[in-house]
Motif scaffolding. Structure first.
Motif, PDB file in Angstrom:
ATOM      1  N   THR A  18      10.414  -3.513 -24.823  1.00  0.00           N
ATOM      2  CA  THR A  18      11.121  -2.606 -23.917  1.00  0.00           C
ATOM      3  C   THR A  18      12.085  -1.727 -24.692  1.00  0.00           C
ATOM      4  O   THR A  18      12.360  -1.954 -25.879  1.00  0.00           O
ATOM      5  N   THR A  31      15.187  -1.616 -24.212  1.00  0.00           N
ATOM      6  CA  THR A  31      16.357  -2.439 -24.531  1.00  0.00           C
ATOM      7  C   THR A  31      16.132  -3.226 -25.819  1.00  0.00           C
ATOM      8  O   THR A  31      17.029  -3.358 -26.664  1.00  0.00           O
ATOM      9  N   THR A  32      14.872  -3.734 -25.946  1.00  0.00           N
ATOM     10  CA  THR A  32      14.549  -4.497 -27.156  1.00  0.00           C
ATOM     11  C   THR A  32      14.624  -3.601 -28.387  1.00  0.00           C
ATOM     12  O   THR A  32      15.138  -4.000 -29.440  1.00  0.00           O
ATOM     13  N   ARG A  33      14.094  -2.363 -28.252  1.00  0.00           N
ATOM     14  CA  ARG A  33      14.147  -1.424 -29.379  1.00  0.00           C
ATOM     15  C   ARG A  33      15.591  -1.078 -29.730  1.00  0.00           C
ATOM     16  O   ARG A  33      15.950  -0.958 -30.905  1.00  0.00           O
ATOM     17  N   GLN A  34      16.436  -0.912 -28.709  1.00  0.00           N
ATOM     18  CA  GLN A  34      17.842  -0.591 -28.964  1.00  0.00           C
ATOM     19  C   GLN A  34      18.521  -1.745 -29.706  1.00  0.00           C
ATOM     20  O   GLN A  34      19.299  -1.536 -30.647  1.00  0.00           O
ATOM     21  N   HIS A  35      18.207  -2.975 -29.279  1.00  0.00           N
ATOM     22  CA  HIS A  35      18.768  -4.152 -29.947  1.00  0.00           C
ATOM     23  C   HIS A  35      18.321  -4.202 -31.406  1.00  0.00           C
ATOM     24  O   HIS A  35      19.124  -4.465 -32.313  1.00  0.00           O
ATOM     25  N   GLU A  91      20.183  -1.668 -33.451  1.00  0.00           N
ATOM     26  CA  GLU A  91      21.567  -2.099 -33.701  1.00  0.00           C
ATOM     27  C   GLU A  91      21.609  -3.146 -34.818  1.00  0.00           C
ATOM     28  O   GLU A  91      22.531  -3.151 -35.639  1.00  0.00           O
TER      29      GLU A  91
END
Length: 550
Positions: free
Chosen positions: A537, A539-543, A546
């Motif tokens: 997702t 969100t997973t890519r953003q994590h 980071e």
């Protein structure tokens, strides 16, 4: 440092060429993608035993090439020189070829080598930390060297070994003298007689070569004169001599050249040749006049040659070996003369033992101090590596005098609280062993050692914050060494300076494994896969992004 690795037709690898850099590199991929293939191939290039089934299906052979920069590795350069392998370039090339029928060949810098030689030089270059691979830290000799290097005792240890050798040699000589005093006296007397006889012969190899040449000339003097005169007859003195015939040719060509100037080139060549023949004729004339028929000198030379041959036969050696034989006798005579006085020898032995003992005690004191510090630092690192309550101890067991000092050095570990201390090579868990080894290497990294370290499954059984600790430790280690880590943890993978990914592909009905270097964008996708599984997702890519920023 490992620079390149090329693999051909190995297991499920068709063709793979990788370049490596200094620092911390991670290798990831889905389960079953073939992450261990790189380690297996490199292990073979480093002299590991080959097993059946490693050649790709349908191929005649598998080949692995590994190149290393050894410019700052004097031990390797010295080893290459001692083994008579080329050491002119700062690059070392190891090559292993394994045939489908199980045969194997090895090469070092293009020269055929034994598997044992590959393994020997490989131990200078790479340490592989995994459950099934060679692991130098399991050896007591390596543990002793690690402790000495950490304590700054390497030079003292080397000097101690030299002092031990000096004392041991004197000790063996004294014991042998006590047992064989009469035999030594007889040996010394015989050596003196033989050496005196050979010294009186006053023989040297340069004289031998000159004698042989002179004998050949003198014994063939008449033949040389006859043959020389015949050559002169044919060359310049007979009616049909070569020079007379060529003079006629020269005369004809001169007449012809008046009508065709192109013949001047042939005429010039002939003129040059005639000049050379005239020089040869003059040389032969001087030679024939100089050849000496001297039967008296021939007899002297022959007698000298026979005397030399007789000496060689008497002592059962080649003529060429006589000078070296005399030197050997003289050295042995000096040794026997020095031990003839057993009191003097005993005194030398006592002094040598005192020198060794003093240095060995200094080494023991240094080791005890270093062992305490190493225990504290590695035990502390183990707590950070999910080995709560674990301990690391350097056991120093007193032993009789050896070249390695007055104690045996052994690393003992307890992986967790309540677990008894056991030798490092008795640790059952591969992941636990790898993490303990990582702690040891991080603490001792600045004290030299193997330049390239590969860790497999150092993160087995850990996760969360501990995984990030492992990653940071590996990155810290990468500041001192070249570190390659196979991992399934995103926390570790995100901290690598470079990232390689292993993947399987289907080509023409065959399953092949590939390894690719990832860009920053590709790294985000790979870290996200490791974090989130099949469905990735935003969100997973953003994590993942980071994590890579750290």
């Amino acid at each position: 440092m490992l620079q390149t690795l090329s693999i051909r037709d190995f297991v499920i690898v068709d063709q793979l060429d990788l370049e490596f850099e200094a620092g911390f590199t991670v290798l990831t991929g889905e389960t079953g993608a073939g992450k261990s293939i790189l380690i297996d191939a490199l292990s073979l290039a480093l002299g590991a035993r080959g097993e059946g089934g490693i050649t790709r299906a349908g191929c005649e052979k598998a080949e692995i090439h590994a190149s290393f920069n050894v410019n700052n590795h004097p031990e390797v350069m010295t080893w290459l020189a001692e083994q008579a392998f080329s050491d002119e370039e700062p690059e070392l090339l190891l090559r292993r070829v394994i045939y489908a029928d199980g045969r194997s060949r090895a090469f070092i810098n293009g020269t055929p080598a034994t598997i044992a030689q590959l393994k020997e030089v490989g131990e200078f270059l790479v340490d592989i930390y995994s459950q099934n691979a060679h692991h130098s830290l399991l050896k007591l000799a390596t543990q002793r060297q690690v402790l000495d290097a950490f304590g700054g005792l390497t030079i003292v240890a080397a000097e101690t070994a030299e002092k031990y050798k000096a004392w041991h040699h004197l000790n063996v000589m004294r014991l042998a003298l006590e047992k064989n005093a009469a035999a030594y006296a007889d040996e010394l007397a015989e050596l003196r007689d033989n050496a005196r006889e050979l010294a009186q012969l006053n023989f040297a190899m340069d004289e031998w070569e000159a004698l042989q040449q002179e004998y050949a000339r003198l014994s063939n003097g008449a033949s040389l004169i006859t043959s020389g005169e015949a050559c002169l007859e044919w060359l310049s003195e007979g009616e049909l001599s070569a020079l007379n015939l060529l003079a006629q040719v020269q005369h004809k060509l001169q007449g012809m050249a008046e009508f065709d100037a192109s013949l001047n080139e042939a005429l010039e060549s002939l003129d040059s040749g005639m000049i050379q023949l005239q020089e040869t004729s003059r040389f032969l004339n001087r030679y024939v006049q100089r050849v000496d028929l001297d039967p008296e000198r021939l007899s002297e030379v022959d007698a000298r040659i026979q005397a030399i041959h007789a000496a060689a036969r008497k002592h059962r050696t080649r003529v060429e070996a006589l000078p070296a034989l005399l030197e050997t006798w003289q050295a042995r005579m000096a040794e026997l003369a020095s031990v003839a006085d057993d009191g003097a020898l005993a005194k030398q032995e006592v002094e040598a033992l005192k020198a060794y003992t003093a240095l060995a005690q200094t080494l023991s004191t240094g080791r005890a101090k270093a062992a305490t510090t190493l225990h504290e630092k590695i035990t502390a690192e183990m707590q950070r590596l999910s080995l709560s309550g674990g301990q690391f101890v350097v056991e120093l067991t007193p032993q009789t005098a050896t070249a390695n000092g007055l104690e045996q050095v052994e690393f003992l570990v307890a992986g967790h609280a309540g677990v008894p201390l056991r030798p490092l090579n008795k640790v059952a868990s591969g992941g636990e062993l790898s993490r303990i080894s990582l702690a040891i290497r991080v603490v001792t990294a600045q004290q030299g050692g193997v330049p390239t370290m590969i860790f497999d499954e150092v993160d087995v059984g850990i996760g969360g914050g501990v995984a990030e600790v492992v990653g940071n430790l590996l990155r810290q280690l990468g500041e001192q060494r070249q570190v390659l880590v196979i991992t399934h943890l995103p926390q570790v993978a995100a901290l690598g300076l470079r990232h390689l990914r292993v993947a399987k592909t289907q080509t023409n009905g065959q399953t092949l494994s590939t390894i690719a270097k990832l860009s920053e964008t590709d790294r985000i996708e790979e870290i996200a896969r490791m974090l989130g599984g099949v469905e990735i997702t935003a969100t997973t890519r953003q994590h993942a992004a980071e994590m890579l920023v750290k």
